[in-house]
Scaffold this motif. Sequence first.
Motif, mmCIF file in Angstrom:
data_model
loop_
_atom_site.group_PDB
_atom_site.id
_atom_site.type_symbol
_atom_site.label_atom_id
_atom_site.label_comp_id
_atom_site.label_asym_id
_atom_site.label_seq_id
_atom_site.Cartn_x
_atom_site.Cartn_y
_atom_site.Cartn_z
ATOM 1 N N ARG A 6 114.121 28.862 -1.774
ATOM 2 C CA ARG A 6 114.059 30.310 -2.023
ATOM 3 C C ARG A 6 115.187 30.752 -2.945
ATOM 4 O O ARG A 6 114.978 31.539 -3.873
ATOM 5 C CB ARG A 6 114.119 31.073 -0.696
ATOM 6 N N GLU A 60 114.325 29.775 -6.424
ATOM 7 C CA GLU A 60 113.307 30.685 -6.979
ATOM 8 C C GLU A 60 113.978 31.937 -7.534
ATOM 9 O O GLU A 60 113.629 32.421 -8.614
ATOM 10 C CB GLU A 60 112.314 31.133 -5.896
ATOM 11 N N LEU A 82 108.846 38.540 -5.119
ATOM 12 C CA LEU A 82 108.949 37.627 -3.981
ATOM 13 C C LEU A 82 108.686 38.304 -2.635
ATOM 14 O O LEU A 82 108.888 37.699 -1.588
ATOM 15 C CB LEU A 82 110.337 36.962 -3.971
#
Length: 68
Positions: A8, A11, A29
């Motif tokens: 995460r 990302e 997201l």
Amino acid sequence: AFDVLSLREFEIVELMVQRLSNREIAEKLFLSEGSVKQYMKQIYSKLGIQGDTRTKRKQLSELMQQNF
């Protein structure tokens, strides 16, 4: 250098390097802006990046370019 980041967090780094704002990252997201800020704090801490917001983003971009 990016091995220390969770999936995460990575990302978020990829979106930050694309010059997206915290709000845009949050929308993409499905996170709150506050969560994005917390992630960013963790990312900068893990990568040893310091300074003001603009400096941090610039250092992060340079680090990405060096590693990929």
